[in-house]
Enzyme design. Sequence first.
Site, PDB file in Angstrom:
ATOM      1  N   GLU A  43      44.418  42.680  41.589  1.00 54.80           N
ATOM      2  CA  GLU A  43      45.138  42.764  40.320  1.00 54.80           C
ATOM      3  C   GLU A  43      46.584  43.218  40.489  1.00 54.80           C
ATOM      4  O   GLU A  43      47.499  42.637  39.912  1.00 54.80           O
ATOM      5  CB  GLU A  43      44.383  43.652  39.325  1.00 54.80           C
ATOM      6  CG  GLU A  43      43.019  43.108  38.913  1.00 54.80           C
ATOM      7  CD  GLU A  43      43.052  41.686  38.338  1.00 54.80           C
ATOM      8  OE1 GLU A  43      44.143  41.191  38.016  1.00 54.80           O
ATOM      9  OE2 GLU A  43      41.981  41.064  38.228  1.00 54.80           O
ATOM     10  N   GLU A 100      33.019  38.708  35.482  1.00 52.24           N
ATOM     11  CA  GLU A 100      33.678  39.893  36.042  1.00 52.24           C
ATOM     12  C   GLU A 100      33.586  41.048  35.040  1.00 52.24           C
ATOM     13  O   GLU A 100      33.865  40.841  33.867  1.00 52.24           O
ATOM     14  CB  GLU A 100      35.144  39.626  36.353  1.00 52.24           C
ATOM     15  CG  GLU A 100      35.762  40.790  37.109  1.00 52.24           C
ATOM     16  CD  GLU A 100      37.223  40.544  37.513  1.00 52.24           C
ATOM     17  OE1 GLU A 100      37.775  39.479  37.206  1.00 52.24           O
ATOM     18  OE2 GLU A 100      37.781  41.450  38.133  1.00 52.24           O
ATOM     19  N   GLU A 110      46.460  33.960  36.183  1.00 57.13           N
ATOM     20  CA  GLU A 110      45.121  33.465  36.540  1.00 57.13           C
ATOM     21  C   GLU A 110      45.221  32.406  37.638  1.00 57.13           C
ATOM     22  O   GLU A 110      44.391  32.365  38.540  1.00 57.13           O
ATOM     23  CB  GLU A 110      44.392  32.893  35.317  1.00 57.13           C
ATOM     24  CG  GLU A 110      44.290  33.822  34.108  1.00 57.13           C
ATOM     25  CD  GLU A 110      43.800  35.215  34.420  1.00 57.13           C
ATOM     26  OE1 GLU A 110      43.054  35.391  35.397  1.00 57.13           O
ATOM     27  OE2 GLU A 110      44.192  36.158  33.686  1.00 57.13           O
TER      28      GLU A 110
HETATM   29  N1  B3K Z   1      40.153  39.451  36.256  1.00 60.53           N
HETATM   30  C1  B3K Z   1      40.151  39.362  34.822  1.00 60.53           C
HETATM   31  C2  B3K Z   1      39.761  40.632  34.147  1.00 60.53           C
HETATM   32  C3  B3K Z   1      38.326  40.838  34.043  1.00 60.53           C
HETATM   33  C4  B3K Z   1      38.014  42.049  33.196  1.00 60.53           C
HETATM   34  C5  B3K Z   1      36.606  42.397  33.244  1.00 60.53           C
HETATM   35  N2  B3K Z   1      36.267  43.473  32.375  1.00 60.53           N
HETATM   36  C6  B3K Z   1      41.449  38.913  34.280  1.00 60.53           C
HETATM   37  C7  B3K Z   1      42.612  39.094  35.166  1.00 60.53           C
HETATM   38  O1  B3K Z   1      43.001  40.183  35.510  1.00 60.53           O
HETATM   39  O2  B3K Z   1      43.150  38.128  35.580  1.00 60.53           O
HETATM   40 ZN    ZN Z   2      44.114  39.520  37.149  1.00 62.35          ZN
END
Ligand code: B3K
Ligand code: ZN
Length: 876
Positions: A325, A127, A303
Amino acid sequence: MRTDTPVTIHRQDYAPPAFLVDRVGLEFRLDPAATEVRARLALRRNPAAAADAPLRLDGDGLALQEARMDGTVLPPERLVFGADGSLTIADPPASGLLETLVRIAPEANTSLMGLYTSGGNFYTQCEAEGFRRITFFPDRPDVMSRYTVTIHADRLRCPVLLSNGNLVEQGGEGATHWVRWEDPHPKPSYLFALVAGDLVSVSDRFTTRSGREVALHIWVRRGDESRCGHAMDSLKRSMAWDEEVFGLEYDLDVFNIAAVSDFNMGAMENKGLNVFNTKYVLASPESATDGDWQGIETVVAHEYFHNWTGNRVTCRDWFQLSLKEGLTVFRDQEFSADMGSRAVKRIRDVRGLRAAQFPEDAGPMAHPVRPDSYIEIDNFYTPTVYQKGAEVVRLIHTRIGAAAFRRGMDLYIARNDNQAVTIEDFVRAMQDASGIDLSSFMGWYDQAGTPEIAAEDRYDPAARRYTLTLRQQTPPTRGQADKRPVPIPVAMGLLGPDGREQPTRLASENAAQSGTRTLLLEAAEQSFVFEDVPAPPVPSLLRGFSAPVRLRGVPRDRLRFLAVHDTDPFVRWESGQQYAASVMLEMVAAQQRGEALGFDAALAEAVANTLAAADADPAFAAEALVLPGEGFLADQMEIADPVAIHLVRRHLRAEIGRRCGPALRATYDALADHGPYRIDGASIGRRALRNACLAYLTAAGDTALAKAQFDAATNMTDSLAALALLADGDGPAREAALASFHARWRGDDLVLDKWFAIQAMAARPDAIAQVRALQAHPDFDLKNPNRARSLIASFAAGNPSQFHDLSGEGYRFLADAVIALDPVNGSIAARLVGPLGQWRRQSAARGALMRRELQRVLDTPDLSKGTFEKASKALL
Ligand code: B3K
Ligand code: ZN
């Protein structure tokens, strides 16, 4: 300077993918210097796209060895390589099996995006756009595929071979072995993961409520096994909580977490194989603070929660990032609130929002929760997308209520499972489930800037009528000069002159309500009329911080009243903070005029009251004792004065420490922990309160106490709190403590990070020389993101009075670091630029020095597009 101008991507330009990939077969032959990746993509034209759209595959730094379509080698004239690393296949069939073989060098990959090595093991981070550094692929989240992954590797060097989903086959003879993983759930490429190496696991099990047996493993380096207990416990509690609160169960037979010490951020939610920064996995009482402990709980939960909000239902494009997010932060906030004290959690979250998001929203990188454009998406993993995004979800939760919100979540998931969707899909589900029109809430997603609200009120004793007028306005931000009003839920109550909460009845209602109610401020100005109000009340507004806004102009006498009497703990805390902030800002002005710094006795009184009532809730008392931070104060000023702010805060801390010395000391002594060390909300709260007392006592001149605590400490929280206070001061105790801490912890990277950070944040006149010297320390490693942040970001963001030294040396240090880091790891370099972007809020002299450094960054040859974007937008 960059010779090309990087391309800006616009949200409005979204077009569906030309081709879909139903199945992906990946085959890795792992080698640190030359890994082979064979990819088999079952492609077909997307019926939703133009019939002649080209078959373009993203790629970045890939050396193509061969390409076949349906078994036939593709001749060079059908392979068109783009300057950006992409590969376009000329004359593609409507569907077919594309097979490519590429070679990559994981050990040479310092960007930590794609496949890289750390400590001899292999890890991936995809990501947002890292998968294209592994193989040619339409690397965008709306292409969802089922993956089968085969990994071949040296048996001795890589006994453990992991990928997403379930392990379905393994074999091999001699020196190499192989495994095959199959992920039954379709997923976008950004959720792909591979971990391989010499790792050991700590294992446990979880039975879901429908009876699925899930094996849980945390993979770490040998020797770290004893420090995984809290992460595992947090994982099991998260799994149970998501079932209980949202009815969401885990959907695979195994959940793996792998911890790595070279990692660009906190953690990553890859399907079935989360990869974590060791900082958010490893903890023991001796080596981790209470804050670390809480960070692990939050990040593990975050997560894990992504498994549904992000993975099963994902984002159509990266502009929708907050869809996953913001929602997932909201969910982890609620989880932590349920695990401990809701009020204290809320206070901490609001503190964090104001420290990072409010300044961002008032600075050059201000962007809506759903941005309109970007150059480098990596720059948009921001407090706005995450924290403000979570606040917007909370607004909706407040507006429609918990029960409708839960129905809305059920609907959102039922409608969108295994799809890549947009923020509209989320809001629509909430609207359909609640029957409440939420269309105006889209303003929160589309407008940047922090709305400001002000209240004006009138009491009519003859009619026993109280009228509350609320006004809102959002300051302009770049590209958005005119803002429209947004719907702002204002949770509130009225206190009588005796300080007691009064029942409230709006003119439109028949009966009075008791307790908190929520007004919805939708227009630029609105009046709310309350009837049967026996005496002029004091309004308590924005209870629980019901909206991410700035509430302006509450008179000081009301703040004092609310700080003592309000029934809402958030407003009690907030009113105390706002009172202190207003006193401190006045003192800053006095300091600037060269006048003597006085003292407002009410501040000492408030501390005394807090200490007297601290027994009831030590964690809350600790929050209430801490004065507003330097960043919070700077953010309240048109033109900040970091040095004056620092002096005022130091002066006040010393003065409070002196005036309340005996009470602070009594609390400090009473809280001494003689029993075994415990990590629970109550024990954490007591340590926080005790260390808040220690900070005041040290500020008043008693460094012996901090030294004694440092020498005697048996846990990292107490040790580090004392060390930070000693490091801020002078004299032999400082040097001795820093040296002994280093000697004790030199083998522990995570603790050494703290050692660097504490020195970087020490507000001493020689701070810049210190950070320069630390950069040359044998334990410093610019390539390791945790270490780079612990020194550079801690200094630039955590030591404002020294960073903003009028010599400009602090700025030069930061720019030098950005320039050195950019070719190594552009994404970390770009994130360090931020503090230089705040130049508009600094004096003209400082601003000129800051701009000079930004320009120097921009003039650097071959700058990464992320750093280019940050530095160029900062200069605009
Ligand atoms: N989704 C990842 C973050 C990824 C960042 C990429 N530059 C962690 C999180 O927000 O859970
Ligand atoms: Zn996240």
